[in-house]
Enzyme design. Structure first.
Site, short mmCIF file in Angstrom:
data_model
loop_
_atom_site.label_atom_id
_atom_site.label_comp_id
_atom_site.label_asym_id
_atom_site.label_seq_id
_atom_site.Cartn_x
_atom_site.Cartn_y
_atom_site.Cartn_z
N ASP A 51 13.82 0.71 1.26
CA ASP A 51 15.18 1.05 0.86
C ASP A 51 15.43 0.59 -0.58
O ASP A 51 14.72 -0.26 -1.11
CB ASP A 51 16.19 0.37 1.78
CG ASP A 51 16.22 1.01 3.16
OD1 ASP A 51 15.93 2.21 3.24
OD2 ASP A 51 16.51 0.31 4.13
N GLU A 70 13.79 5.99 -0.61
CA GLU A 70 14.89 6.85 -1.03
C GLU A 70 14.74 7.33 -2.47
O GLU A 70 15.06 8.46 -2.79
CB GLU A 70 16.21 6.13 -0.82
CG GLU A 70 16.46 5.80 0.65
CD GLU A 70 17.81 5.15 0.89
OE1 GLU A 70 18.58 5.00 -0.07
OE2 GLU A 70 18.09 4.80 2.04
#
Length: 280
Positions: free
Chosen positions: A12, A41
């Site tokens: 993340d 991401e």
């Protein structure tokens, strides 16, 4: 966390991760597991690091082994299944790996994921003028587009049975009432789960979806986008009317709106908001 007890790692906040560190994690893990995957991401978040050091999509060429969520793919496909046929060139690009944005080896293809609004909720909210059956067909088509695109298919848990978060757009702090899985939906939408299972089977069975040397071409005929991938021909209809496709020589239909099949014919009806896979 012992990285070598698992098969992959999702990072993340890659926008504030140093890309050299991300590469080191990947390279070390691959020593122990040659098929270990690292993805994240890739959003450009915060200003902790200089732009050129961030683990972002913009710097993906410096992290060739790292997969990243392809928000370009998501946006293009949602517009496409919603009836925007003016973006066919973008759809073609997305189906072949979004070369200008990421490339097939790094592209995590998706239309909904973790904290965001589910596709079903999105369509029911923004396409509220359409009946429920139409939006369900759009959700089925989205599953098929993700599964047949070049790149790495990603599915949100419950997407295959029309998961809902009751319209919540960003559910990171919404609790179990919103984020919990309603297993009654799994029972109610069993046919859609079977459809998804058949898509997984087709994806695994045909190497054309993974072999980067396979020749790809596109053409549009009477509103039908024809996606040729090696020996496969994928007929995509994002419109509201059925399309009859015909060729002079017979071909084998291996997947249609009902799932896997094996039909030899020189014609096929591509129903509205659906996809048909044929083999030559």
């Amino acid at each position: 966390l012992n990285l070598f007890d698992i098969d992959g790692l999702r990072l993340d906040l890659m926008g504030i991760c140093d890309m050299d560190t991300v590469n080191q994690i990947y390279e070390t893990a691959r020593i122990y597991k040659k098929d270990f995957i690292v993805y994240g991401e890739g959003w450009n978040m915060g200003d902790v690091l200089a732009e050129e050091k961030r683990g972002t999509i913009q710097n993906h060429l410096q992290m060739p082994g790292i997969g990243m969520f392809n928000d370009y793919f998501r946006s293009v496909m949602i517009h496409f299944i919603s009836g925007n046929d003016g973006i066919v060139k973008k759809v073609e690009d997305a189906l072949t790996g979004s070369a200008e944005y990421l490339g097939a080896s790094q592209s995590i293809n998706y239309v909904e994921c973790h904290d965001g609004m589910t596709l079903f909720d999105h369509l029911c909210r923004y396409k509220a003028e359409d009946d429920l059956a139409v939006n369900i067909r759009r959700c089925r088509l989205a599953l098929a587009l993700v599964m047949t695109a070049r790149g790495i298919p990603f599915f949100h848990m419950g997407q295959e049975f029309l998961r809902t978060k009751h319209g919540v757009e960003n559910s990171y702090n919404s609790g179990d009432l919103i984020n919990g899985i309603d297993w009654d939906l799994r029972v109610a939408n069993n046919a859609m789960c079977d459809y998804f299972r058949d898509l997984v089977f087709i994806r695994k069975q045909y190497s054309e979806f993974r072999d980067e040397s396979v020749e790809i071409s596109f053409q549009t005929e009477e509103g039908c986008l024809i996606y040729r991938l090696g020996s496969l021909m994928i007929l995509i209809n994002s419109g509201s009317k059925d399309i009859l496709y015909r060729e002079s020589n017979p071909f084998e239909i291996i997947f249609d709106t009902n799932g896997r099949c094996s039909i030899r014919s020189d014609t096929v009806t591509v129903e509205s908001y659906s996809l048909v896979i044929c083999k030559r």
